[in-house]
Scaffold this motif. Sequence first.
Motif, PDB file in Angstrom:
ATOM      1  N   VAL A   1     131.729  39.823  22.870  1.00  0.00           N
ATOM      2  CA  VAL A   1     132.360  41.417  22.324  1.00  0.00           C
ATOM      3  C   VAL A   1     130.976  42.518  22.161  1.00  0.00           C
ATOM      4  CG1 VAL A   1     134.157  43.492  21.880  1.00  0.00           C
ATOM      5  CG2 VAL A   1     134.231  41.009  22.803  1.00  0.00           C
ATOM      6  N   THR A   2     129.923  41.760  20.773  1.00  0.00           N
ATOM      7  CA  THR A   2     129.209  41.842  20.386  1.00  0.00           C
ATOM      8  C   THR A   2     128.018  42.742  20.865  1.00  0.00           C
ATOM      9  OG1 THR A   2     129.291  40.491  18.380  1.00  0.00           O
ATOM     10  CG2 THR A   2     127.746  41.800  18.395  1.00  0.00           C
ATOM     11  N   ALA A   3     127.574  42.396  22.235  1.00  0.00           N
ATOM     12  CA  ALA A   3     126.930  42.603  23.317  1.00  0.00           C
ATOM     13  C   ALA A   3     127.531  44.071  23.796  1.00  0.00           C
ATOM     14  CB  ALA A   3     126.691  41.537  24.502  1.00  0.00           C
TER      15      ALA A   3
ATOM     16  N   VAL B   1     143.570  46.118  25.452  1.00  0.00           N
ATOM     17  CA  VAL B   1     142.413  45.921  25.513  1.00  0.00           C
ATOM     18  C   VAL B   1     142.664  47.190  24.226  1.00  0.00           C
ATOM     19  CG1 VAL B   1     142.508  48.063  27.313  1.00  0.00           C
ATOM     20  CG2 VAL B   1     140.550  46.768  26.601  1.00  0.00           C
ATOM     21  N   GLY B   2     143.602  47.836  23.803  1.00  0.00           N
ATOM     22  CA  GLY B   2     143.473  49.159  23.463  1.00  0.00           C
ATOM     23  C   GLY B   2     142.364  49.314  21.829  1.00  0.00           C
ATOM     24  N   PRO B   3     141.945  48.178  21.033  1.00  0.00           N
ATOM     25  CA  PRO B   3     141.848  48.134  19.714  1.00  0.00           C
ATOM     26  C   PRO B   3     140.140  48.166  20.099  1.00  0.00           C
ATOM     27  CG  PRO B   3     144.063  47.278  19.504  1.00  0.00           C
ATOM     28  CD  PRO B   3     143.269  47.458  21.081  1.00  0.00           C
ATOM     29  N   TYR B   4     140.295  46.827  21.300  1.00  0.00           N
ATOM     30  CA  TYR B   4     138.817  46.653  21.466  1.00  0.00           C
ATOM     31  C   TYR B   4     137.989  48.089  22.410  1.00  0.00           C
ATOM     32  CZ  TYR B   4     140.349  41.406  20.466  1.00  0.00           C
ATOM     33  OH  TYR B   4     140.537  40.698  20.357  1.00  0.00           O
ATOM     34  N   MET B   5     138.969  48.812  22.945  1.00  0.00           N
ATOM     35  CA  MET B   5     138.501  49.981  23.908  1.00  0.00           C
ATOM     36  C   MET B   5     137.630  50.659  22.561  1.00  0.00           C
ATOM     37  SD  MET B   5     137.684  51.008  26.241  1.00  0.00           S
ATOM     38  CE  MET B   5     138.351  50.312  28.012  1.00  0.00           C
TER      39      MET B   5
ATOM     40  N   LEU C   1     134.623  49.916  21.151  1.00  0.00           N
ATOM     41  CA  LEU C   1     133.584  50.374  21.894  1.00  0.00           C
ATOM     42  C   LEU C   1     133.531  51.452  21.888  1.00  0.00           C
ATOM     43  CD1 LEU C   1     132.056  49.090  24.049  1.00  0.00           C
ATOM     44  CD2 LEU C   1     133.582  49.633  25.792  1.00  0.00           C
ATOM     45  N   HIS C   2     134.061  52.706  21.753  1.00  0.00           N
ATOM     46  CA  HIS C   2     134.011  53.764  21.520  1.00  0.00           C
ATOM     47  C   HIS C   2     133.516  54.442  19.972  1.00  0.00           C
ATOM     48  CE1 HIS C   2     134.193  54.919  26.155  1.00  0.00           C
ATOM     49  NE2 HIS C   2     135.012  53.952  25.491  1.00  0.00           N
ATOM     50  N   PHE C   3     133.415  53.646  19.435  1.00  0.00           N
ATOM     51  CA  PHE C   3     133.522  53.594  17.852  1.00  0.00           C
ATOM     52  C   PHE C   3     131.417  53.458  17.968  1.00  0.00           C
ATOM     53  CE2 PHE C   3     131.831  50.904  13.954  1.00  0.00           C
ATOM     54  CZ  PHE C   3     131.795  52.277  12.857  1.00  0.00           C
ATOM     55  N   PHE C   4     131.662  52.472  18.509  1.00  0.00           N
ATOM     56  CA  PHE C   4     129.964  51.644  18.283  1.00  0.00           C
ATOM     57  C   PHE C   4     129.455  52.452  19.339  1.00  0.00           C
ATOM     58  CE2 PHE C   4     131.558  48.359  16.986  1.00  0.00           C
ATOM     59  CZ  PHE C   4     131.204  47.540  15.428  1.00  0.00           C
ATOM     60  N   PHE C   5     129.638  53.515  19.843  1.00  0.00           N
ATOM     61  CA  PHE C   5     129.327  54.368  21.063  1.00  0.00           C
ATOM     62  C   PHE C   5     128.643  55.514  19.668  1.00  0.00           C
ATOM     63  CE2 PHE C   5     128.926  59.322  22.990  1.00  0.00           C
ATOM     64  CZ  PHE C   5     128.343  58.696  23.883  1.00  0.00           C
TER      65      PHE C   5
ATOM     66  N   ILE D   1     140.508  60.160  21.646  1.00  0.00           N
ATOM     67  CA  ILE D   1     140.579  60.536  23.298  1.00  0.00           C
ATOM     68  C   ILE D   1     140.251  59.706  25.060  1.00  0.00           C
ATOM     69  CG2 ILE D   1     140.917  62.741  25.429  1.00  0.00           C
ATOM     70  CD1 ILE D   1     141.502  64.734  21.987  1.00  0.00           C
ATOM     71  N   PHE D   2     138.869  59.994  24.513  1.00  0.00           N
ATOM     72  CA  PHE D   2     138.108  58.840  25.609  1.00  0.00           C
ATOM     73  C   PHE D   2     138.682  57.569  25.478  1.00  0.00           C
ATOM     74  CE2 PHE D   2     135.481  57.073  28.151  1.00  0.00           C
ATOM     75  CZ  PHE D   2     134.720  57.694  29.440  1.00  0.00           C
ATOM     76  N   PRO D   3     138.626  56.646  24.517  1.00  0.00           N
ATOM     77  CA  PRO D   3     139.357  55.448  24.689  1.00  0.00           C
ATOM     78  C   PRO D   3     141.073  55.210  24.834  1.00  0.00           C
ATOM     79  CG  PRO D   3     138.197  55.566  22.706  1.00  0.00           C
ATOM     80  CD  PRO D   3     137.697  56.909  23.426  1.00  0.00           C
TER      81      PRO D   3
END
Length: 390
Positions: free
Chosen positions: A5-7, A124-128, A131-135, A305-307
């Motif tokens: 996931v880190t990748a 997937v909610g928290p992971y999504m 993901l967008h947090f790191f964006f 909104i996006f994730p």
Amino acid sequence: MNKKVTAYFFAFIALGMASAALGPTLPGLAEQTSTQLSGISFLFATRSLGFLAGSILAGRIYDRLPGHPILMVLLVSLGISLLLVPLIPQLWLLTILMFLAGTVESGIDVGGNTLMVWRFGEKVGPYMNSLHFFFGVGAFLSPIIIAQTMLVTEGSIRLGYWVLAIMVLPALLLFIRFPSPPIRTRDTAVQGQITNLPIIALVAAFMFLYVGAEVAYGGWVYTYAITLDLSTETAAAYLTSFFWGALTVGRLISIPLTAKFHPKTMLGGALAGCVASMLILLTWRSSTAVLWAGTIGLGLSMSVIFPTTLSWAEHTLSLSGKMTSYFFVGASLGAMSIPWLIGQLFESVGARVTMVTIFVTVLLAVAIFGLLVWQARLHQEAKSTKLMLE
């Protein structure tokens, strides 16, 4: 943390950095190419057109080939494009490069979201949101890096772009070590479930409006602030950074909330915050303090909104790569057209057209959200009826 996931997280840091770089460097690129702002703003549309083309192709590719090798090729291409941007003095050549960069960015974006959904499914909610947090982390850091390197190099944008290019390496090295997740073969969009089609169309339209507003604000708030003498150039770069930083903080805060609240509730609250923030910005438009407060409020409101939209779509439809591509096509069209429209009006109508255009876009997104809630309810009722009959 799971290294696989880190990748994805590192890939989205690099993607966020690349995506947020254009706004703060727009005046520098205009000087580099001897172009006015109305001309250089065409780069927003060109990159988004490339994003659109990449979105159309990417989902189909991920539906057929292992995802990690594709992501590695795209990350290398992203690094090369960032290295080249500050070296090109011709607008037409820079336009071509931006088109290719947009294509690459869409491949990373569609791939990261699709592979994350395949790995975690309806959970997937928290992971999504992570993901967008790191964006958001990448988008927050990008203007700061550019501002600091411009101070060191007496206004040159070259070093900033080169620093951003180096940031693709951590994700690249991590993807080499891990196999791709299994390809999801079932495509619920083509299994005779006609009720899916309105939802897909509405999600794509919602993405068009939301992403158009987000990219327009992140891309134009720098030029808006300095044109109206609300900020110095350095402070305006930090203002842009704070917008993306608020997106980042909001996504971090939302990670535990996504496990407690339905996506519909999260989206409704976020859209209400967007409307309130834009009203504040329009009402006290000559205040520097309000510009900062409204920027932060808008970033926090937009953050989920996006994730959350993607999580809701996965919960309702069970996404394939192709379906995800449809959503990104809508997003790329919005990112292409709304900032471009502002660029065409900015000098002829005035800088204030920026906020008016974004506010109207947000209001239209609210209307589409209402239609989406209605269609999702009809879809769930139809699915429940079908299960009872079976």
